[in-house]
Enzyme design. Sequence first.
Site, PDB file in Angstrom:
ATOM      1  N   ALA A  12     -40.336  47.831  54.555  1.00  0.00           N
ATOM      2  CA  ALA A  12     -38.935  47.410  54.409  1.00  0.00           C
ATOM      3  C   ALA A  12     -38.398  47.506  52.981  1.00  0.00           C
ATOM      4  O   ALA A  12     -37.369  48.149  52.748  1.00  0.00           O
ATOM      5  CB  ALA A  12     -38.762  45.996  54.947  1.00  0.00           C
ATOM      6  N   ALA A  42     -41.165  46.790  61.625  1.00  0.00           N
ATOM      7  CA  ALA A  42     -40.912  45.345  61.633  1.00  0.00           C
ATOM      8  C   ALA A  42     -42.246  44.603  61.626  1.00  0.00           C
ATOM      9  O   ALA A  42     -42.800  44.271  62.672  1.00  0.00           O
ATOM     10  CB  ALA A  42     -40.086  44.962  62.857  1.00  0.00           C
ATOM     11  N   CYS A  44     -42.843  41.637  60.958  1.00  0.00           N
ATOM     12  CA  CYS A  44     -42.740  40.307  61.557  1.00  0.00           C
ATOM     13  C   CYS A  44     -42.944  40.360  63.076  1.00  0.00           C
ATOM     14  O   CYS A  44     -43.220  39.340  63.699  1.00  0.00           O
ATOM     15  CB  CYS A  44     -41.402  39.671  61.225  1.00  0.00           C
ATOM     16  SG  CYS A  44     -39.997  40.654  61.728  1.00  0.00           S
ATOM     17  N   VAL A  81     -51.290  56.196  46.570  1.00  0.00           N
ATOM     18  CA  VAL A  81     -51.045  56.367  45.138  1.00  0.00           C
ATOM     19  C   VAL A  81     -52.099  55.559  44.382  1.00  0.00           C
ATOM     20  O   VAL A  81     -52.186  54.343  44.532  1.00  0.00           O
ATOM     21  CB  VAL A  81     -49.630  55.920  44.755  1.00  0.00           C
ATOM     22  CG1 VAL A  81     -49.421  56.006  43.256  1.00  0.00           C
ATOM     23  CG2 VAL A  81     -48.585  56.745  45.511  1.00  0.00           C
TER      24      VAL A  81
END
Length: 85
Positions: A12, A42, A44, A81
């Site tokens: 997000a 999402a 959550c 990364v």
Amino acid sequence: MGKRLIVIGGVAAGMSAAAKAKRTDPEIEPVVYEKTPHISYAACGMPYYIAGDIPDHRSLLARTPDQMAKQGVQVHLRHEVLGFD
């Protein structure tokens, strides 16, 4: 080469930062690196998916790399990364 914004993490906050940067400055080139095979999901909703209340994990996905590319945000999935120069 124009201005480039490198975003590490495509959930997000990372995707919001990349999209906002592109809207704010259309000349910027946002590039997102995400370790997993998915972006903008999402998190959550994961307990509901694990409990079986949400049968298809794809319903937790808010955006795809193709959708982000149409907005001018380049996404690299399965890229971890480890450092930058």
